[in-house]
Design an enzyme around this catalytic site. Sequence first.
Site, PDB file in Angstrom:
ATOM      1  N   ASN A  90      40.664  56.144  32.505  1.00 52.86           N
ATOM      2  CA  ASN A  90      40.583  54.768  33.008  1.00 52.86           C
ATOM      3  C   ASN A  90      39.172  54.346  33.414  1.00 52.86           C
ATOM      4  O   ASN A  90      38.829  53.172  33.357  1.00 52.86           O
ATOM      5  CB  ASN A  90      41.566  54.536  34.163  1.00 52.86           C
ATOM      6  CG  ASN A  90      41.364  55.478  35.328  1.00 52.86           C
ATOM      7  OD1 ASN A  90      40.731  56.531  35.207  1.00 52.86           O
ATOM      8  ND2 ASN A  90      41.904  55.121  36.479  1.00 52.86           N
ATOM      9  N   GLU A 191      40.370  64.477  43.060  1.00 49.70           N
ATOM     10  CA  GLU A 191      40.649  63.083  43.395  1.00 49.70           C
ATOM     11  C   GLU A 191      41.902  62.730  42.615  1.00 49.70           C
ATOM     12  O   GLU A 191      41.863  62.535  41.400  1.00 49.70           O
ATOM     13  CB  GLU A 191      39.462  62.199  43.014  1.00 49.70           C
ATOM     14  CG  GLU A 191      39.554  60.791  43.588  1.00 49.70           C
ATOM     15  CD  GLU A 191      39.927  59.779  42.538  1.00 49.70           C
ATOM     16  OE1 GLU A 191      41.100  59.339  42.564  1.00 49.70           O
ATOM     17  OE2 GLU A 191      39.085  59.434  41.708  1.00 49.70           O
ATOM     18  N   CYS A 225      43.054  54.255  40.232  1.00 49.12           N
ATOM     19  CA  CYS A 225      43.686  55.100  41.244  1.00 49.12           C
ATOM     20  C   CYS A 225      43.714  54.447  42.622  1.00 49.12           C
ATOM     21  O   CYS A 225      44.489  54.843  43.478  1.00 49.12           O
ATOM     22  CB  CYS A 225      42.987  56.458  41.308  1.00 49.12           C
ATOM     23  SG  CYS A 225      41.204  56.330  41.355  1.00 49.12           S
ATOM     24  N   GLU A 400      33.463  62.259  46.915  1.00 46.82           N
ATOM     25  CA  GLU A 400      32.475  62.014  45.862  1.00 46.82           C
ATOM     26  C   GLU A 400      31.611  60.822  46.238  1.00 46.82           C
ATOM     27  O   GLU A 400      32.031  59.952  47.009  1.00 46.82           O
ATOM     28  CB  GLU A 400      33.178  61.761  44.521  1.00 46.82           C
ATOM     29  CG  GLU A 400      33.905  62.986  44.008  1.00 46.82           C
ATOM     30  CD  GLU A 400      34.532  62.796  42.643  1.00 46.82           C
ATOM     31  OE1 GLU A 400      34.747  63.810  41.962  1.00 46.82           O
ATOM     32  OE2 GLU A 400      34.804  61.640  42.256  1.00 46.82           O
TER      33      GLU A 400
END
Length: 420
Positions: A90, A191, A225, A400
């Site tokens: 994505n 993640e 997400c 991150e």
Amino acid sequence: PCQERSVRLRRWYELMMENKEELARIITAENGKPLKEAQGEIVYSASFLEWFAEEARRIYGDVIPASVKDRRVLVLKQPVGVAAIITPWNFPSAMITRKVGAALAAGCTVVVKPAEDTPLSALALGELANQAGIPAGVYNVVPCSRQQTAAVGEVLCTDPLVSKISFTGSTATGKILLKHAAGTVKRVSMELGGHAPFIVFDSANVDRAVAGALASKYRNSGQTCVCTNRFLVQKGIHDEFVEKFAKAIEKELHVGNGFDAKTTQGPLINEKAVEKVEKHIKDAVSQGASIVTGGKRHSMGKNFFEPTLLSNVTTKMLCTQEETFGPLAPVIKFETEAEAVAIANAANVGLAGYFYSQDPAQIWRVAEQLEVGMVGVNEGIISSVECPFGGVKESGLGREGSKYGIDEYLEIKYVCLGGL
């Protein structure tokens, strides 16, 4: 040396910006997102290389006062070693640079396994890395077929030469990779999936809440997400919010080919994704939910779906129990702040959460009580290179981006100098 790593990362960033139009077109061709969004992704993606080019020169250790006169105590930070990077379709560019920028700044080498749907973005980044003077063998790409994905992932997680795994993707896949990595006790950052709540309290500015809802829910056709998955709207403004949200969807969102300038909603990644949206809508309607707008496949083609808004939704419906990953916005009506927080926190994941309120006391209470790694207060888009990205509960491990992101690729070594 850190200065050389910094210079080469900076050059890689510059090359990405010089080639941003071509890189964006590759993304749109691979996963269908509107070209304007793809262009935004490239700028966002490149910004991680710029950020970590600067952070490479700030990997500081410590000198600790010793408790004994003839000793000196030092703390060094050293690269973990080879990092395996497994990324989703994505955001096929940004999910790579967010990890690789930190890894290379720390002094690690990387093996990138891009999603089987989007290998070309990873390979294009590799070409620019070569042009930037990053040595051969430092940035490696291993594309593979859908059939080989599980086997390749297992090798990366079990090979003793790999010291670190960084994965972005579903919670289910993350758990499998964690099990594989446990055999050699690798450093791991994950993640994983989200189920973001978007709470609109009675005190909210409804127009701003609608604008934030539109941006948070329908970016990349709902395939991010941190997309909102559950809208919780307080009783006093519920009807006004739903009415204005529906009008905004119908007026501002346009389904079409990603290369068409007016398109805001491209296709979903595959037919399986479309079927999941249909399943969630059918389940909700069968339990009493109402379709306010949308609700079916679009005439553009089998992977295109109308942006959809549901009202009269309850917590017993599938769309509020699992992540849809598509253009579906279900709205739940609630009465009290405590009720909204309880519904939001009932999920076993916690990546992002959003809420709209103009009550300062409520803002502090809810921001602290939401069980997520990232909170947007009166904001629907919160990702930024300077800020730590990551979740709690089953949404992952580690962070991150930001000054914290490089720590995921560094080991701390304590050195005791005696006999002085």
